[in-house]
Design a protein around this motif. Structure first.
Motif, mmCIF file in Angstrom:
data_model
loop_
_atom_site.group_PDB
_atom_site.id
_atom_site.type_symbol
_atom_site.label_atom_id
_atom_site.label_comp_id
_atom_site.label_asym_id
_atom_site.label_seq_id
_atom_site.Cartn_x
_atom_site.Cartn_y
_atom_site.Cartn_z
ATOM 1 N N VAL A 97 -9.623 27.544 5.169
ATOM 2 C CA VAL A 97 -9.273 28.937 5.408
ATOM 3 C C VAL A 97 -10.058 29.427 6.615
ATOM 4 C CG1 VAL A 97 -9.159 31.253 4.397
ATOM 5 C CG2 VAL A 97 -8.958 29.238 2.920
ATOM 6 N N ASP A 98 -9.394 30.143 7.535
ATOM 7 C CA ASP A 98 -10.125 30.615 8.709
ATOM 8 C C ASP A 98 -10.651 32.039 8.547
ATOM 9 O OD1 ASP A 98 -7.807 32.081 8.964
ATOM 10 O OD2 ASP A 98 -7.216 31.265 10.900
ATOM 11 N N ILE A 99 -10.711 32.528 7.300
ATOM 12 C CA ILE A 99 -11.387 33.790 7.030
ATOM 13 C C ILE A 99 -12.885 33.567 7.222
ATOM 14 C CG2 ILE A 99 -11.986 35.446 5.215
ATOM 15 C CD1 ILE A 99 -9.196 34.965 4.049
ATOM 16 N N PRO A 100 -13.560 34.425 8.000
ATOM 17 C CA PRO A 100 -14.988 34.209 8.250
ATOM 18 C C PRO A 100 -15.832 34.488 7.011
ATOM 19 C CG PRO A 100 -14.293 36.266 9.240
ATOM 20 C CD PRO A 100 -13.051 35.600 8.731
ATOM 21 N N GLN A 101 -16.937 33.777 6.904
ATOM 22 C CA GLN A 101 -17.795 33.888 5.731
ATOM 23 C C GLN A 101 -18.314 35.308 5.536
ATOM 24 O OE1 GLN A 101 -20.820 30.862 6.160
ATOM 25 N NE2 GLN A 101 -19.309 29.283 6.650
ATOM 26 N N GLN A 102 -18.604 36.008 6.628
ATOM 27 C CA GLN A 102 -19.177 37.350 6.498
ATOM 28 C C GLN A 102 -18.186 38.367 5.954
ATOM 29 O OE1 GLN A 102 -18.732 35.749 9.390
ATOM 30 N NE2 GLN A 102 -18.009 37.112 11.017
ATOM 31 N N ASP A 103 -16.884 38.022 5.922
ATOM 32 C CA ASP A 103 -15.862 38.949 5.415
ATOM 33 C C ASP A 103 -15.458 38.659 3.975
ATOM 34 O OD1 ASP A 103 -15.872 40.115 7.888
ATOM 35 O OD2 ASP A 103 -13.977 39.246 8.555
ATOM 36 N N LEU A 104 -16.087 37.693 3.339
ATOM 37 C CA LEU A 104 -15.622 37.257 2.017
ATOM 38 C C LEU A 104 -15.757 38.349 0.962
ATOM 39 C CD1 LEU A 104 -16.839 33.550 1.812
ATOM 40 C CD2 LEU A 104 -14.537 34.423 2.193
ATOM 41 N N LYS A 105 -16.775 39.169 1.040
ATOM 42 C CA LYS A 105 -16.920 40.251 0.052
ATOM 43 C C LYS A 105 -15.720 41.196 0.124
ATOM 44 C CE LYS A 105 -19.999 43.994 -1.407
ATOM 45 N NZ LYS A 105 -19.024 45.082 -1.240
ATOM 46 N N ALA A 106 -15.345 41.581 1.336
ATOM 47 C CA ALA A 106 -14.194 42.474 1.498
ATOM 48 C C ALA A 106 -12.919 41.807 0.997
ATOM 49 C CB ALA A 106 -14.054 42.878 2.962
ATOM 50 N N TRP A 107 -12.774 40.523 1.262
ATOM 51 C CA TRP A 107 -11.581 39.810 0.807
ATOM 52 C C TRP A 107 -11.552 39.668 -0.709
ATOM 53 C CZ3 TRP A 107 -7.091 38.270 2.955
ATOM 54 C CH2 TRP A 107 -6.975 38.447 4.337
ATOM 55 N N SER A 108 -12.703 39.480 -1.312
ATOM 56 C CA SER A 108 -12.758 39.397 -2.776
ATOM 57 C C SER A 108 -12.297 40.703 -3.395
ATOM 58 C CB SER A 108 -14.180 39.060 -3.230
ATOM 59 O OG SER A 108 -14.592 37.816 -2.720
ATOM 60 N N GLU A 109 -12.717 41.813 -2.813
ATOM 61 C CA GLU A 109 -12.292 43.120 -3.317
ATOM 62 C C GLU A 109 -10.795 43.321 -3.104
ATOM 63 O OE1 GLU A 109 -14.761 46.015 -1.445
ATOM 64 O OE2 GLU A 109 -16.580 45.383 -2.497
#
Length: 500
Positions: free
Chosen positions: A405-417
């Motif tokens: 997945v090319d979603i950056p690690q620093q954005d994972l919290k926002a993506w989880s929400e």
């Protein structure tokens, strides 16, 4: 005199033994009580023998609990857990904290047991007390060790599956209370890769785009057929110079060959380590008229492991699906069994055939596309944190080996929400591009773009019909013009739960 003194001595001896027995019983009860106390609350049992140390451990424990609770209440329990679970740096801090905390707790149990072991204990009573203390220490060690194991696995998973940098131009979450407040939609391309030892490179077995309303969680899944022709490229794509009218050389220039086209022209994409994915992403964007922000690539060779790691997936099978089947010379061969219609839980093997089989489908590739979207929706809706926790090590290993997945690690919290929004309140709708609503051999991309826009921005419902009568006139009906539909003659935009 001698005979009279013997009973007195015996009574005295019996009394001393009784007192010793009662004292030993009190010491034994105290051992078990205080050792159990130090197991429940670190250092509580030590207050009896090491007052300052015991009080310090108890105070440290409750201060930690208060700090964690305050942090959780301030940020929200779910948000707090997510923020730690998706941060490699937070996990790196958490691991030694758990280890040190567990060791201090266990030391308190052992010290309490040693300080309160009755003097002269031996034999079975002593063995029982030692075993009790060991079990008490194990009650702390086992969950601490498992927590550290999961934290290590999670940290490795984040580093393996997710990227460090955000794709150029991708919609990005912010830093406020609602990270998606400034982003209306985010579009993710899902690619099922059929790479294997017997294949030259990758031909995407399925290409879907999930367009998510970031505020409501409502999602539309668009299915792009493998046999779509005249694939357009953007002006920024170097291949547009070779194919100014699109990828249009008949049945040798289908959507399923776009990945290979990019790979074979890698020299046109200097510095790009995956030109096949880049070109496929660009093509999907031009087909749908949407900016593709992120991509997820799943190796279908590992799809079986993924479903099995999740404990299976429940699907309402609408039509009989053959297993092991393929078409050779226009004839279906190799069938070894069937997935019969009805609601059932599929293991990885049957889930893969449900998603890929097309030999005996009512309309071949298009029926398979519908089933693939049903599978995506089912997997997303059936992810259960409790059950996933039990299977997590196996699931994480499968994800590391088969998903990128090319979603950056620093954005994972926002993506989880955002995923929680999809699960909690967002409907998942499906709009396939099939031979029933487009011409796959000569597609009208202007019309497709209109269909897509109608799907993600549906017109408001028409007012209800009103009927009025007057003494001097016949009944009259006033209506509004019907709203335009997003598809015609077949596969229409619909709630995925209704079609699956």
């Amino acid at each position: 005199m001698a005979s009279g003194s013997e009973p007195v001595g015996r009574h005295r001896a019996l009394g001393e033994r009784g007192m010793a027995s009662r004292r030993n019983a009190r010491q034994t009860r105290r051992f078990y009580t205080l050792t159990a106390a130090s197991t429940i609350i670190p250092g509580l049992g030590l207050i009896h023998t090491r007052r300052r140390t015991g009080i310090a451990l108890v105070a440290g424990f409750f201060l930690t609990i208060l700090a964690v609770c305050a942090w959780g209440l301030a940020k929200g329990v779910t948000s707090s857990v997510i923020s730690v679970g998706v941060s490699r740096s937070a996990l790196m801090v958490l691991i030694p904290v758990i280890l040190v905390g567990a060791l201090v707790w266990i030391w308190g149990i052992v010290a309490t047991a040693r300080d309160n072991m009755p003097e002269g204990s031996h034999g079975r009573p002593k063995v029982a007390m030692v075993v009790f203390a060991a079990l008490a220490a194990l009650l702390i060690f086992a969950p601490a060790a498992q927590s550290v194991r999961y934290a290590v696995i999670q940290r490795s998973l984040i580093g393996s599956v997710f990227d460090q940098l955000r794709p150029a131009g991708a919609a990005a979450p912010g830093d406020g209370d609602d990270p998606w407040a400034g982003t209306d939609r985010v579009n993710v391309m899902l690619v099922g890769s059929d790479a294997g030892e017997d294949r030259d490179g990758i031909r995407p077995d399925s290409v879907m785009v999930a367009s998510v309303d970031t505020q409501t969680g409502e999602t539309v899944l668009f299915g792009i057929p493998r046999n779509l022709q005249n694939i357009p490229f953007s002006e920024d794509n170097p291949l547009s110079e070779q194919y100014p009218e699109g990828f249009n050389c008949g049945d040798q220039c289908l959507m399923e060959y776009v990945w290979t086209l990019g790979r074979d022209n890698a020299e046109l994409f200097p510095g790009d380590d995956n030109p096949g994915l880049t070109v496929t992403k660009d093509a999907a964007s031009q087909i749908l008229g949407l900016d593709i922000d992120y991509t997820t690539v799943i190796d279908l060779q590992g799809f079986t492991q993924l479903v099995d790691a999740m404990g299976g997936v429940t699907i309402d099978v609408k039509e009989r699906v053959c297993i092991g089947c393929k078409i050779e010379g226009g004839v279906v061969v190799g069938t070894t069994g069937y997935i019969e219609p009805g609601v059932q839980k599929l293991d990885g093997y049957h889930a893969l055939w449900y998603s890929r089989s097309r030999a005996e489908s009512s309309d071949g590739d298009f029926s398979r596309m519908r089933r693939q979207r049903c599978m995506v929706g089912a997997l997303l809706n059936q992810v259960n944190p409790t059950s996933m926790l039990v299977r997590y090590p196996k699931l994480a290993k499968t994800l590391e080996d088969n998903v990128k997945v090319d979603i950056p690690q620093q954005d994972l919290k926002a993506w989880s929400e955002l995923v929680l929004r999809i699960q909690d309140g967002g409907k998942i709708k499906s709009l396939p591009l099939t031979n029933k609503n487009i011409d796959v051999n000569n597609p009208d991309y202007v019309e497709i773009h209109e269909m897509v826009q109608d799907a993600i921005n549906p017109p408001p419902p028409a007012p209800k019909t009103k009927t009025s009568t007057t003494p001097s006139s016949t009944p009259s009906t006033s209506t509004t013009e019907p709203s335009s539909t997003s598809t015609t003659n077949g596969d229409e935009l619909s709630d995925i739960t209704a079609t699956c």
